[in-house]
Design an enzyme around this catalytic site. Structure first.
Site, PDB file in Angstrom:
ATOM      1  NE  ARG A 171      -3.857  -2.161   0.031  1.00 27.76           N
ATOM      2  CZ  ARG A 171      -3.695  -3.322  -0.610  1.00 27.76           C
ATOM      3  NH1 ARG A 171      -2.594  -3.535  -1.327  1.00 27.76           N
ATOM      4  NH2 ARG A 171      -4.601  -4.266  -0.555  1.00 27.76           N
ATOM      5  CB  SER A 220      -9.085  -0.802   3.866  1.00 26.36           C
ATOM      6  OG  SER A 220      -9.672  -1.932   3.259  1.00 26.36           O
ATOM      7  CD  GLU A 290      -5.503   0.386   2.636  1.00 27.06           C
ATOM      8  OE1 GLU A 290      -6.174   0.325   1.594  1.00 27.06           O
ATOM      9  OE2 GLU A 290      -5.209  -0.601   3.326  1.00 27.06           O
TER      10      GLU A 290
END
Length: 294
Positions: A171, A220, A290
Site C-alpha cells: 500500500r 479500508s 491506510e
C-alpha cells in the site's frame, strides 16, 4: 477570488465548494478546488501555487482520502483529455494518463481478457491514485503491472521512473517525493485469458457480499499487520457499529467507517482516534492508517 486563480481554458475553478462530492466518504468540508485538463495547465498552476506559497493536494477519485485541512490549500483533480478508443485493441502495454479510472481498465480487462488486471477489481480510483498507494485486493497489487511512471516535479520538470523491485511496498510507492505528481504511466498485462472476465465478475460479487460498497465510506481505514487483519481484529473486539448515528464502524466489514448522515472530517478523526485507542488497549495491536488524511 482565489489568489492562485488565473484564466486558462484547461482549468475549471470551484471556490469554497463543499468537498464532500470529491470523496467517497462524503464528509462535509469547504475548500477551493480546480479541475485540470492538461499537463501544460498543471505546470502553470503549480508555478502560481508556489508563488503564492499555497499547499496543494491531488484528490483523484477521493477514495482512501479524508480532506480535513483546507486553509491555504488548493485541491486539484486531474481530468486529462483521453481518447477511450485507445483501449479498444489488445496491446502488450498501454501508455495512459493518470486520470483514467480503474473502472475503465477493468471494463477493458473483461472485454479483452487481460490477465493480471483482475488485481484492481472494484477499486474506485484513478490510475495515478492507485499507483501512488499501490492499490490492490486479495488478488494482488497494481504495482506488479506498472513498467514506467511519468512524474511532474513542482519546478515543471517531468521525469520517468522505471519501475524496479524496490519501487513498491504494501500500500505504498517508494519513489514519489513530496509534492511530486503522477501524470501518466505505462501498464502491462500478463497475456490474454478469456476466463479473466469471469474472475473479475466473481470477485466483484464477493466484494459486494463482504464490503459496504453502497455506503459512504473511504475503503479500508487501516492497513493489515503481517499476522493480524485489521477488520478481523476490530470485529473480534465487538467494535462493529462503534460510533454514533452520523458515523460508525460498518456492521458489514469492520475495517470500514460509514458516514450515515452529515458527518464532518472532525467526526471521522475523532472516531478513528477512539478506535486506535480501543484496539491497542484490548489487543495490543497498532494498525497504521491506510486512509490518507489531508
Amino acid at each position: 477570488m482565489h489568489p492562485c486563480r488565473f484564466e486558462n481554458q484547461d482549468l475549471v475553478w470551484f471556490e469554497q465548494v463543499n468537498l464532500e462530492k470529491y470523496t467517497t466518504i462524503k464528509l462535509g468540508n469547504l475548500g477551493d478546488l480546480v479541475e485540470v485538463k492538461s499537463i501544460d495547465a498543471l505546470k502553470e498552476l503549480l508555478t502560481k501555487i508556489k508563488e503564492q506559497k499555497f499547499n496543494f493536494r491531488i484528490v483523484g477519485w477521493g477514495a482512501n482520502q479524508v480532506l480535513h485541512t483546507t486553509e491555504k490549500t488548493l485541491f486539484i483533480k486531474l481530468d486529462f483529455h483521453f481518447d477511450k478508443s485507445y483501449l479498444q485493441k489488445v496491446q502488450d502495454r498501454y501508455i495512459l494518463p493518470a486520470s483514467v479510472g480503474l473502472n475503465q481498465l477493468t471494463a477493458t480487462a473483461i472485454k479483452h481478457g487481460l490477465k493480471g488486471w483482475e488485481v484492481f477489481t472494484g477499486i474506485p480510483a484513478s490510475l495515478g491514485g492507485a499507483i501512488c498507494m499501490n492499490a490492490g485486493t486479495s488478488l494482488g497489487e497494481i504495482g506488479s503491472l506498472i513498467e514506467e511512471v511519468q512524474v511532474l516535479k513542482t519546478n515543471g520538470d517531468i521525469y520517468t521512473h522505471k519501475v524496479g523491485s524496490e519501487s513498491f511496498s504494501y500500500r505504498h510507492n517508494n519513489f514519489l517525493k513530496t509534492d511530486e505528481i503522477i501524470i501518466g504511466a505505462t501498464i502491462k498485462h500478463l497475456g490474454v485469458d478469456k476466463s479473466i472476465g469471469q474472475t473479475i465478475k466473481e470477485y466483484l460479487q464477493y466484494r459486494k457480499n463482504t464490503q459496504p460498497l453502497g455506503s459512504k465510506n473511504c475503503g479500508s481505514v487501516f492497513k493489515n499487520n503481517p499476522n493480524f487483519r485489521a477488520g478481523q481484529t476490530i470485529d473480534s473486539l465487538g467494535l462493529k457499529g462503534f460510533g454514533n448515528g452520523e458515523i460508525s464502524v460498518s456492521m458489514k466489514h469492520a475495517n470500514f467507517i460509514e458516514n450515515h448522515a452529515g458527518a464532518k472530517s472532525e467526526d471521522f478523526l475523532e472516531l478513528v482516534d477512539c478506535l486506535k485507542e480501543e484496539i491497542e488497549r484490548c489487543s495490543g495491536q497498532k494498525f497504521e492508517l491506510e486512509v490518507k488524511i489531508y
